[in-house]
Design an enzyme around this catalytic site. Structure first.
Site, mmCIF file in Angstrom:
data_model
loop_
_atom_site.group_PDB
_atom_site.id
_atom_site.type_symbol
_atom_site.label_atom_id
_atom_site.label_comp_id
_atom_site.label_asym_id
_atom_site.label_seq_id
_atom_site.Cartn_x
_atom_site.Cartn_y
_atom_site.Cartn_z
ATOM 1 N NE ARG A 512 -3.886 23.642 151.528
ATOM 2 C CZ ARG A 512 -4.662 23.510 152.580
ATOM 3 N NH1 ARG A 512 -5.099 24.578 153.218
ATOM 4 N NH2 ARG A 512 -5.007 22.334 153.009
ATOM 5 C CD GLN A 552 -3.160 9.145 147.090
ATOM 6 O OE1 GLN A 552 -4.022 9.868 146.624
ATOM 7 N NE2 GLN A 552 -3.423 7.954 147.559
ATOM 8 C CG ASP A 555 0.975 16.675 154.871
ATOM 9 O OD1 ASP A 555 1.962 15.909 154.954
ATOM 10 O OD2 ASP A 555 -0.197 16.280 155.020
ATOM 11 C CG HIS A 587 -0.042 13.528 144.256
ATOM 12 N ND1 HIS A 587 -1.282 13.277 144.774
ATOM 13 C CD2 HIS A 587 0.085 12.703 143.180
ATOM 14 C CE1 HIS A 587 -1.881 12.333 144.057
ATOM 15 N NE2 HIS A 587 -1.066 11.975 143.081
ATOM 16 C CB CYS A 595 14.994 26.775 139.397
ATOM 17 S SG CYS A 595 15.439 28.066 138.215
ATOM 18 C CB CYS A 598 18.872 26.025 136.514
ATOM 19 S SG CYS A 598 18.642 26.154 138.302
ATOM 20 C CB CYS A 650 19.903 30.328 137.253
ATOM 21 S SG CYS A 650 18.161 29.875 137.259
ATOM 22 C CB CYS A 729 -5.413 6.201 160.136
ATOM 23 S SG CYS A 729 -5.097 7.854 159.560
#
Ligand SMILES: [Zn+2]
Length: 750
Positions: A512, A552, A555, A587, A595, A598, A650, A729
């Site tokens: 993706r 939202q 990308d 999102h 991680c 940590c 870590c 749009c």
């Protein structure tokens, strides 16, 4: 007397308007270029010669003696022309033989009538004949009724350019300064005295000139009103010319409607049907017209006075006799000086049948006395529309037709037409070319939105999947996308799935991520990013701080565009936010990892987050389980992790920093706080009824703010928004925000 042919013959050239037309034609650039010829015609030979002397007309202009009471003389004159300009009124009394001669001989015809009762007669008698001979017969090519016809036509054109909408209402308010001619009053008296009452009543009905009936407004009122969203409402009174203009605009509607019905029923070509659909106004069209007044009081007073006067005149013949002594005689008109001061302005407000309706405002203006000076121009340019292309749009002669290119489809068929069904854009271009006319036509929503944006003090942007659609990034709702095909969000987008099989999940996210990495931002991303450019923001939204963009999408396209925005030191000093501070990715972001040990966050656009992931790209399409171990997955400190356990190095397993099912969006509290102060929310690429946009839009509305939606489709519930801009749009945002030039300057390589 000449027997040579001319392109145009002016009937009644020695009358007041006839002289203005003659003077206009002889100084017309296309005449001085030698592109057309014309003749002057009138009953009196001596007056014609006097006119030649007075206007110093060149000898190339033919002189034709014509007597409109003698059909043979009319037909002889008509046969030697391609277009007749007929100024001899009252048409009820003198016009019919001229139209008859033109219809019989396939000669085109334009006049200045405002007499609906006579137009109805010639439609009944000669429309069919004219379609047989191809004669284009166009009454009302002067101030009656070109401005009205043009205003409704332009608004419909703007509406159709915006989308597949039909007109519901079309209302024109007129402002006019100019003298009333002796001829006009004479015509009114003639009609009142000569025409049988029942005939007058019949022609006074709505759609009496139209082959198809549309909708109507309530008949005569004392007070009219034009309410354009975002503007102060404009009061108006009854307008003397409105009944005639309305019948004519209704005929334009009816002819276009009939054209669509015929195209559909006769199985015309797809192209012809498409053109007919675009030209038509729509079956529930309703038109009305009034005179714009300065106040409601003066509007009501004027309507009352006018109607009282008119009724008295109609009923009392002694009063008419008396008045005739005082009005200017037919053939006279205002002075040159007073014609200079005249003007007209017609403001049309058109709404669509959709819910909520789209509003269009068109302003068409003419500078000079409309009843004389501009009328001479309008009828001359109407006649020329049938002969030559406009100067500003030259075109080679058509191979298949004697008519110039660009005329409406209906013109090619002939018949009794109207200015806009016969000449359409060709006449409008010609009028603009004269420098005496101008127009503006636009979707009102855009203008009032821009005005609201100027006033907004706290603008926020909320975007969804539609923002990135043009970049080729689909959501899991889009089944055509092979990457998400058969994708079960519960399988990949949960913390449980990650715990159970991190290899499977990383396989999915790596693929993706690789696709997102190739995606290019589109014009919608660029348009929104111009709001982070101080000069653009100062122009289009000067009252707001730099708008925060809540997205939202995971990308990172909006962020990458902001990162590519050239920013000066001055911008930074002026408090321009860093890209990361001006975007909230609610999102998460597929290019950020966290991680699991940590909690260190890191953004990376590297093609692979772990070298072993490169192997995945070979078997993109295979469903075979990749042969990776958890140890080969992206880890804190990277592939070369050397056993440290420090923060950010870590060695813990990384996960994509995207919000999974069952997880709280980490910044929702911050977003809610921003929304509570927001007075204008731009919702881009998502419906306002889908959460969370629905909640945020409702919150902004509740606080008295403004919501504007930019989305591909319309959804129920959108009507609660103040503005809805339907369409891709990447097209609507640059247009509505008016930032196309800013985008071209800031990102020349886009
Ligand atoms: Zn770590």
């Amino acid at each position: 007397m000449s027997t040579t042919s001319s392109d145009i013959v002016v009937f009644g050239a020695t009358g007041f308007t006839g002289r203005l037309i003659t003077r206009y034609l002889v100084s017309h650039p296309q005449f001085t270029q030698g592109s057309f010829s014309f003749a002057i015609a009138a009953r009196s030979q001596s007056k014609l010669h006097a006119l030649v002397q007075e206007l110093k007309l060149p000898s190339s202009i033919n002189i034709v003696q014509v007597d409109v009471t003698d059909f043979k003389s009319v037909e002889a004159a008509v046969q030697r022309a391609r277009v007749v300009i007929n100024t001899i009124g009252p048409y009820w009394r003198w016009g019919t033989p001229v139209v008859k001669a033109c219809a019989r001989n396939g000669v085109h015809y334009v006049d200045l009538t405002g007499e609906s009762v006579w137009i109805k007669d010639i439609v009944n008698e000669f429309d069919y004949l004219a379609t047989k001979t191809g004669a284009i017969i166009v009454p009302s090519c002067g101030y009656d009724s070109v401005p009205s016809d043009v205003s409704a036509y332009l608004s419909n054109k703007t509406l159709k350019a915006h989308g597949d909408y039909d007109v519901a209402t079309s209302i024109s308010g007129q402002i006019v300064r100019g003298g009333i001619s002796g001829g006009t009053l004479n015509t009114i008296f003639t009609i009142l005295e000569d025409v049988p009452q029942d005939k007058l009543r019949e022609s006074a009905r709505d759609y009496s000139l139209s082959p198809v009936r549309g909708e109507v407004f309530p008949a005569f009122r004392l007070l009219y009103e034009q309410v354009i969203p975002g503007e102060t409402s404009v009061p108006g009174s009854f307008f003397l010319m409105a009944p005639g203009n309305t019948k004519l605009v209704q005929r334009t509607f009816g002819l276009l409607e009939l054209q669509t019905i015929t195209a559909t029923q006769s199985g015309s070509s797809a192209e012809a049907t498409k053109i007919a659909r675009r030209e038509r106004y729509g079956s529930s069209f309703a038109y009305e017209e009034f005179l714009i007044m300065s106040s409601r009081f003066s509007a009501i007073a004027f309507s009352t006075m006018f109607m009282t006067g008119f009724l008295l005149l109609a009923r009392l013949s002694p009063l008419r006799w008396l008045l005739k002594k005082f009005v200017p005689a037919p053939g006279s008109g205002p002075s040159e000086e007073s014609m200079e001061k005249g003007f007209f302005e017609i403001i049309n407000h058109t709404t669509s049948t959709s819910t909520p309706p789209v509003h269009v405002k068109t302003v068409f203006k003419g500078d000079r006395d409309p009843g004389y000076a501009l009328t001479a121009i309008m009828i001359s340019e109407s006649a020329l529309s049938l002969l030559l292309p406009p100067i500003s749009k030259p075109a080679p002669p058509s191979k298949t037709s004697s008519l110039p290119e660009g005329l409406p489809t209906l013109a090619k068929k002939g018949g009794i037409l109207t200015p806009m069904t016969a000449f359409g854009d060709v006449l409008i271009t010609r009028l603009l070319d004269t420098g005496r006319f101008s127009y503006e036509s636009h979707i009102v929503d855009q203008v009032s939105f821009r005005a609201a944006l100027t006033r907004a003090k706290n603008v926020l942007i909320l975007s969804g999947a539609g923002l990135s659609a043009a970049s080729g990034i689909a959501t899991y709702r889009n089944a055509d996308d092979s990457l998400w095909n058969n994708f079960d969000p519960k399988k990949y987008a949960t913390p449980e799935a990650f715990k159970k099989d991190p290899v499977d999940l990383w396989t999915f996210y790596h693929r993706r991520r690789s696709a997102y990495l190739l995606a290019k931002p589109n014009a919608a991303h660029y348009a929104l990013a111009t709001l982070a450019h101080p000069p653009t923001l100062a122009r289009i939204a000067p009252s707001t701080a730099q708008p925060i963009h809540v997205t939202q999408n995971v990308d990172a396209l909006a962020l990458r565009v902001l990162e590519s925005l050239p920013s000066s030191q001055e911008d930074k000093d002026a408090g321009t936010l860093s890209p990361a501070d001006s975007i909230i990715e609610m999102h998460g972001d597929i290019f950020v990892t966290r991680c699991t040990s940590c909690q260190h966050l890191q953004r990376s656009y590297a093609p692979q987050l772990a070298s072993a992931l490169a192997d995945l790209e070979k078997g993109q399409d295979s469903d075979a389980k990749p042969q990776l171990t958890v140890d080969q997955l992206p880890k804190c400190g990277g592939d070369g992790w050397a056993g440290s356990n420090r923060y950010g190095r870590c060695g813990g397993l990384l996960r994509p920093e995207v919000v999974w099912f069952g997880e709280m969006p980490p910044r929702s509290g911050e977003i809610a706080r921003k929304m509570s102060g927001c007075d204008m929310l731009l919702v881009v690429g998502t419906s306002s009824i889908v959460r969370p946009a629905a909640d945020y839009a409702a919150q902004v509305k509740k606080n008295g703010g403004t919501v504007a939606i930019f989305n591909l489709g319309r959804s129920n519930g959108d009507e609660d928004a103040d503005f809805v801009f339907i369409g891709p749009c990447e097209e609507t945002l640059p247009e509505v925000l008016q930032v196309k030039e800013d985008i071209a300057q800031l990102w020349p390589d886009m």
